[in-house]
Design a protein around this motif. Structure first.
Motif, PDB file in Angstrom:
ATOM      1  N   GLU A   1       0.830  -1.220   0.000  1.00  0.00           N
ATOM      2  CA  GLU A   1       0.000   0.000   0.000  1.00  0.00           C
ATOM      3  C   GLU A   1       0.855   1.257   0.000  1.00  0.00           C
ATOM      4  OE1 GLU A   1      -2.160  -0.477   3.585  1.00  0.00           O
ATOM      5  OE2 GLU A   1      -3.526  -1.983   2.766  1.00  0.00           O
ATOM      6  N   SER A   2       2.189   1.068  -0.033  1.00  0.00           N
ATOM      7  CA  SER A   2       3.153   2.183   0.011  1.00  0.00           C
ATOM      8  C   SER A   2       3.102   2.937   1.335  1.00  0.00           C
ATOM      9  CB  SER A   2       2.933   3.169  -1.138  1.00  0.00           C
ATOM     10  OG  SER A   2       3.004   2.486  -2.353  1.00  0.00           O
ATOM     11  N   ALA A   3       2.544   2.295   2.357  1.00  0.00           N
ATOM     12  CA  ALA A   3       2.564   2.943   3.670  1.00  0.00           C
ATOM     13  C   ALA A   3       3.941   2.759   4.309  1.00  0.00           C
ATOM     14  CB  ALA A   3       1.482   2.332   4.558  1.00  0.00           C
ATOM     15  N   VAL A   4       4.688   1.772   3.818  1.00  0.00           N
ATOM     16  CA  VAL A   4       6.032   1.501   4.328  1.00  0.00           C
ATOM     17  C   VAL A   4       6.959   1.325   3.120  1.00  0.00           C
ATOM     18  CG1 VAL A   4       7.450  -0.256   5.486  1.00  0.00           C
ATOM     19  CG2 VAL A   4       5.257   0.417   6.473  1.00  0.00           C
ATOM     20  N   VAL A   5       8.165   1.916   3.242  1.00  0.00           N
ATOM     21  CA  VAL A   5       9.146   1.766   2.150  1.00  0.00           C
ATOM     22  C   VAL A   5       9.772   0.383   2.276  1.00  0.00           C
ATOM     23  CG1 VAL A   5      11.273   2.729   1.144  1.00  0.00           C
ATOM     24  CG2 VAL A   5       9.589   4.226   2.262  1.00  0.00           C
ATOM     25  N   ARG A   6      10.022  -0.268   1.156  1.00  0.00           N
ATOM     26  CA  ARG A   6      10.431  -1.679   1.175  1.00  0.00           C
ATOM     27  C   ARG A   6      11.582  -1.978   2.150  1.00  0.00           C
ATOM     28  NH1 ARG A   6       9.445  -6.165  -1.189  1.00  0.00           N
ATOM     29  NH2 ARG A   6       7.889  -5.243  -2.557  1.00  0.00           N
ATOM     30  N   ASP A   7      12.690  -1.247   2.085  1.00  0.00           N
ATOM     31  CA  ASP A   7      13.836  -1.609   2.909  1.00  0.00           C
ATOM     32  C   ASP A   7      13.937  -0.797   4.203  1.00  0.00           C
ATOM     33  OD1 ASP A   7      14.679  -3.634   1.305  1.00  0.00           O
ATOM     34  OD2 ASP A   7      15.725  -2.257  -0.056  1.00  0.00           O
ATOM     35  N   GLU A   8      12.800  -0.178   4.540  1.00  0.00           N
ATOM     36  CA  GLU A   8      12.827   0.666   5.748  1.00  0.00           C
ATOM     37  C   GLU A   8      13.029  -0.181   7.020  1.00  0.00           C
ATOM     38  OE1 GLU A   8       9.243   2.920   6.213  1.00  0.00           O
ATOM     39  OE2 GLU A   8      10.027   4.047   7.939  1.00  0.00           O
ATOM     40  N   PHE A   9      12.392  -1.343   7.061  1.00  0.00           N
ATOM     41  CA  PHE A   9      12.458  -2.197   8.255  1.00  0.00           C
ATOM     42  C   PHE A   9      13.035  -3.569   7.914  1.00  0.00           C
ATOM     43  CE2 PHE A   9       8.748   0.638   9.032  1.00  0.00           C
ATOM     44  CZ  PHE A   9       9.264   1.342  10.103  1.00  0.00           C
ATOM     45  N   ARG A  10      13.492  -4.224   8.956  1.00  0.00           N
ATOM     46  CA  ARG A  10      14.051  -5.570   8.792  1.00  0.00           C
ATOM     47  C   ARG A  10      13.398  -6.485   9.840  1.00  0.00           C
ATOM     48  NH1 ARG A  10      18.115  -7.495  11.645  1.00  0.00           N
ATOM     49  NH2 ARG A  10      18.792  -5.417  12.285  1.00  0.00           N
ATOM     50  N   VAL A  11      12.971  -7.679   9.410  1.00  0.00           N
ATOM     51  CA  VAL A  11      12.350  -8.616  10.351  1.00  0.00           C
ATOM     52  C   VAL A  11      13.457  -9.374  11.111  1.00  0.00           C
ATOM     53  CG1 VAL A  11      10.908 -10.688  10.568  1.00  0.00           C
ATOM     54  CG2 VAL A  11      10.210  -8.821   9.049  1.00  0.00           C
ATOM     55  N   VAL A  12      13.288  -9.435  12.430  1.00  0.00           N
ATOM     56  CA  VAL A  12      14.298 -10.035  13.320  1.00  0.00           C
ATOM     57  C   VAL A  12      13.986 -11.521  13.522  1.00  0.00           C
ATOM     58  CG1 VAL A  12      15.110 -10.033  15.713  1.00  0.00           C
ATOM     59  CG2 VAL A  12      14.690  -7.879  14.543  1.00  0.00           C
ATOM     60  N   GLY A  13      15.034 -12.341  13.586  1.00  0.00           N
ATOM     61  CA  GLY A  13      14.872 -13.780  13.897  1.00  0.00           C
ATOM     62  C   GLY A  13      13.972 -14.465  12.880  1.00  0.00           C
ATOM     63  N   ARG A  14      14.256 -14.253  11.600  1.00  0.00           N
ATOM     64  CA  ARG A  14      13.378 -14.792  10.544  1.00  0.00           C
ATOM     65  C   ARG A  14      13.328 -16.314  10.577  1.00  0.00           C
ATOM     66  NH1 ARG A  14      15.214 -10.671   7.112  1.00  0.00           N
ATOM     67  NH2 ARG A  14      16.819 -12.034   6.266  1.00  0.00           N
ATOM     68  N   ARG A  15      12.144 -16.842  10.321  1.00  0.00           N
ATOM     69  CA  ARG A  15      11.961 -18.311  10.300  1.00  0.00           C
ATOM     70  C   ARG A  15      11.371 -18.724   8.969  1.00  0.00           C
ATOM     71  NH1 ARG A  15      10.323 -20.168  16.087  1.00  0.00           N
ATOM     72  NH2 ARG A  15       9.653 -22.048  15.016  1.00  0.00           N
ATOM     73  N   GLN A  16      11.439 -20.031   8.722  1.00  0.00           N
ATOM     74  CA  GLN A  16      10.805 -20.581   7.510  1.00  0.00           C
ATOM     75  C   GLN A  16       9.301 -20.349   7.611  1.00  0.00           C
ATOM     76  OE1 GLN A  16      11.804 -22.036   4.736  1.00  0.00           O
ATOM     77  NE2 GLN A  16      13.986 -21.748   5.264  1.00  0.00           N
ATOM     78  N   ALA A  17       8.725 -19.691   6.605  1.00  0.00           N
ATOM     79  CA  ALA A  17       7.292 -19.405   6.672  1.00  0.00           C
ATOM     80  C   ALA A  17       6.499 -20.247   5.693  1.00  0.00           C
ATOM     81  CB  ALA A  17       7.057 -17.929   6.432  1.00  0.00           C
ATOM     82  N   GLY A  18       7.117 -21.306   5.167  1.00  0.00           N
ATOM     83  CA  GLY A  18       6.404 -22.190   4.241  1.00  0.00           C
ATOM     84  C   GLY A  18       5.834 -21.407   3.085  1.00  0.00           C
ATOM     85  N   ALA A  19       4.554 -21.656   2.818  1.00  0.00           N
ATOM     86  CA  ALA A  19       3.922 -21.002   1.667  1.00  0.00           C
ATOM     87  C   ALA A  19       3.284 -19.672   2.040  1.00  0.00           C
ATOM     88  CB  ALA A  19       2.860 -21.934   1.087  1.00  0.00           C
ATOM     89  N   LEU A  20       3.539 -19.193   3.253  1.00  0.00           N
ATOM     90  CA  LEU A  20       2.858 -17.964   3.687  1.00  0.00           C
ATOM     91  C   LEU A  20       3.252 -16.761   2.835  1.00  0.00           C
ATOM     92  CD1 LEU A  20       0.977 -16.688   5.782  1.00  0.00           C
ATOM     93  CD2 LEU A  20       2.961 -16.288   7.224  1.00  0.00           C
ATOM     94  N   GLY A  21       4.518 -16.710   2.444  1.00  0.00           N
ATOM     95  CA  GLY A  21       4.949 -15.624   1.572  1.00  0.00           C
ATOM     96  C   GLY A  21       5.233 -14.336   2.301  1.00  0.00           C
TER      97      GLY A  21
END
Ligand code: ADP
Length: 587
Positions: free
Chosen positions: A210-230
């Motif tokens: 929705e362009s409310a957040v810039v793509r590389d503005e944030f980083r997800v911490v402790g990323r895990r396998q999300a399967g097909a969630l995307g």
């Protein structure tokens, strides 16, 4: 009768038909009230669920649909007020409603292009992209973290992951809840008010789209396998949102709605409703976190119990502290008092011993000249026998005569020695010590010591002391002192009499030994009798006034009692008894 009966039947039939028609007309207008959890605000919720609501309106045209959006707490309150029939909510909220309002899932949301229904949602912890200090969830300890609400499913999912890493978000994080919509969480991290934010899975991706957040503005911490969630997630995944009925929803309405939901065809968003999923993984989440139905177990923790009852706990702790201080103070005072008493007792003991010694010396002083006289006699006899021996040796060897004279010298020397021993024993200073003693010997010794004085005064002492008396636990010297005191007082009392008599008598019964000293003096005047045992009371010009009071103290220390009475034929009788060591055994 028959026409009448048939008329009534017809009337009833018509009435029932009219009633049924009225009910079905009411069914058509029955509203269906649906509550929707709005984690990004009301507009967003309406937009997200529009395909479902439009499908239901089409599938159930006879019903009018009302939609209410709000937070989990708002929807729960609406259920409690019987304002809702169905709720579209997250799995955590569903389980809360399951316990309190018998909620049941009719269907579970599924994204045909996305993951399995059982792995549909989780949560993401995100930081600003340049923030290098926080890489994994364990790095969140002692950081500032922001989330929407403690009831938000995303927060609960992260809580579990943190707990597994030994982090209690409520203790080990500086945690702030900013409420819905989740945009508030983004704003807090973006502005630097918090280092990390917690949001439900895919919320970040939706905002990027929705362009409310810039793509590389944030980083997800402790990323895990999300399967097909995307979407990027920091937690394990749980089943998707359920469409829920509650206790008050009529079964017919629930059945109609369930059928309609399962018949829904995928739209542009490719979302459909499938058979309700197994929500046991969400129940497990509640169990691990001790929330929802497991909250009472959380409270069972000692610290929680203390915290919940902190007022009482504080009062109890204060009372315990007061009691501890009080007990310590009492124990200190008792010890101090005991020390003081021991000191006083010791001082009294020393004073008593000094007094005893003083009285003994005084008695000794009174008896000294007669004792000196008494010693003189054997010495004079020894001299005489010694001279006799000399003469016999000079006049020729009369060995037998000399032997006899030497034997007598020895006897007289022993006699003098006995007197000196008694005097020395009696006048020595000693610490009181009660041991089993032969009282017969003690009284005989006392009389022997006193006899020279009595003889010098021309007084007969009649001593009636049985040869064998039971043993008594006593201090030999103290007993001797009491007897000598009574004898000396009797002697003083009879001194001015013509016919002077003193009698000492000892008798024993089963329990005691009784000693009495009787004289034929002037007796005890009432004004004297009254003060006899008071220290320093004396009627004698050179008296100390300590003899009787000391004697009373000594006798009582031996478990006996000292008494004074007038004699049956005038004079005075002073007596005391002493308990035997043990009762004689009668067969
Ligand atoms: P002290 O002999 O030095 O006076 P005591 O305490 O022994 O002290 O006696 C106190 C007083 O009791 C005596 O002064 C005397 O008046 C009275 N008393 C004691 N024994 C007799 C007795 N056998 N007959 C009469 N009075 C006595």
């Amino acid at each position: 009768m028959a026409p009448c009966f048939s008329f009534v039947r017809r009337f009833v039939f018509v009435a029932v038909c009219l009633g049924a028609a009225a009910v079905s007309a009411e069914d058509r207008t029955t509203p269906i009230r649906i509550g929707v959890l709005a984690y990004r605000g009301s507009d967003e919720a309406h937009r997200d669920w529009r395909p479902t609501l439009e499908h239901l309106e089409r599938a159930l045209p006879q019903n009018k649909f009302h939609v209410e959006t709000g937070s989990a707490a708002f929807l729960t309150a609406a259920v409690a007020a019987h304002r809702l029939d169905f709720i579209i909510t997250n799995p955590g909220h569903f389980l809360d409603l399951k316990i309190d309002y018998s909620a049941r899932a009719l269907a579970t949301e599924q994204d045909l292009a996305g993951p399995l229904p059982s792995e549909s949602i989780g949560a993401a912890v995100f930081v600003k992209a340049p923030q290098a200090g926080i890489q994994g969830l364990a790095d969140l300890r002692n950081t500032t973290v922001v989330a929407t609400s403690p009831d938000a499913f995303g927060f609960r999912a992260v809580w579990r992951e943190l707990q597994e890493r030994g982090i209690d978000p409520f203790k080990n994080l500086s945690l702030t809840f900013v409420g819905f919509p989740v945009d508030e969480v983004i704003k807090a991290v973006r502005s630097g008010r918090a280092e990390a934010g917690i949001i439900r899975s895919c919320a970040l991706e939706t905002m990027i789209a929705e362009s409310a957040v810039v793509r590389d503005e944030f980083r997800v911490v402790g990323r895990r396998q999300a399967g097909a969630l995307g979407c990027e997630v920091s937690t394990r995944l749980y089943p998707g949102w359920p469409f829920v009925k509650v206790a008050q929803t009529s079964p017919a309405m629930a059945s109609d709605v369930a059928k309609a939901l399962l018949a829904m065809q995928p739209g542009a968003d490719e979302k459909i409703w499938t058979q309700p999923d197994d929500y046991s993984s969400v129940q497990e989440l509640d169990r691990v976190l001790k929330i929802g139905p497991y909250a009472p177990f959380r409270r069972l923790g000692l610290l929680d119990l203390l915290w919940e009852n902190r007022l009482w706990a504080a009062l109890a702790a204060t009372a315990a502290a007061w009691w501890f201080v009080h007990a310590a103070r009492v124990s200190y005072l008792v010890k101090k008092r005991t020390r003081e008493l021991q000191k006083a007792h010791e001082a009294a003991r020393i004073r008593g011993e000094q007094m005893e010694h003083t009285v003994r010396l005084s008695l000794m002083g009174e008896m000294a000249s007669s004792l000196a006289h008494e010693i003189n006699q054997p010495l004079a006899a020894i001299l005489t026998y010694a001279r006799g021996c000399e003469r016999r040796i000079d006049g020729g060897a009369d060995v037998e005569g000399v032997r006899e004279a030497i034997g007598r010298i020895a006897t007289q020397a022993e006699r003098a020695g006995d007197i000196v021993r008694r005097m020395r024993d009696f006048s020595r200073k000693h610490a009181s010590q009660q041991v089993p003693v032969d009282v017969s010997k003690v009284f005989r010794d006392a009389v022997a010591l006193f006899e020279p004085t009595a003889k010098a005064a021309g007084i007969d002492v009649v001593a009636d002391i049985p040869a064998h008396l039971p043993f008594v636990r006593a201090d030999r010297l103290q007993l001797e002192e009491v007897v000598l005191n009574l004898l000396q007082n009797a002697l003083d009392a009879v001194a001015a009499q013509g016919d002077r008599k003193i009698r000492l008598r000892v008798v024993a019964d089963e329990m005691t030994i009784r000693i009495s000293v009787t004289d034929n003096g002037p007796g005890l005047k009432p004004e004297v009798k009254e003060h006899l045992f008071e220290p320093f009371f004396t009627t004698k010009p050179n008296g100390l006034g300590l003899g009787l009071s000391l004697s009373q103290t000594i006798v009582e220390a031996h478990g006996g009692r000292l008494s004074a009475d007038s004699g049956s034929q005038g004079g005075a009788v002073f007596g005391f008894y002493l308990p035997l060591i043990e009762k004689p055994v009668h067969v």
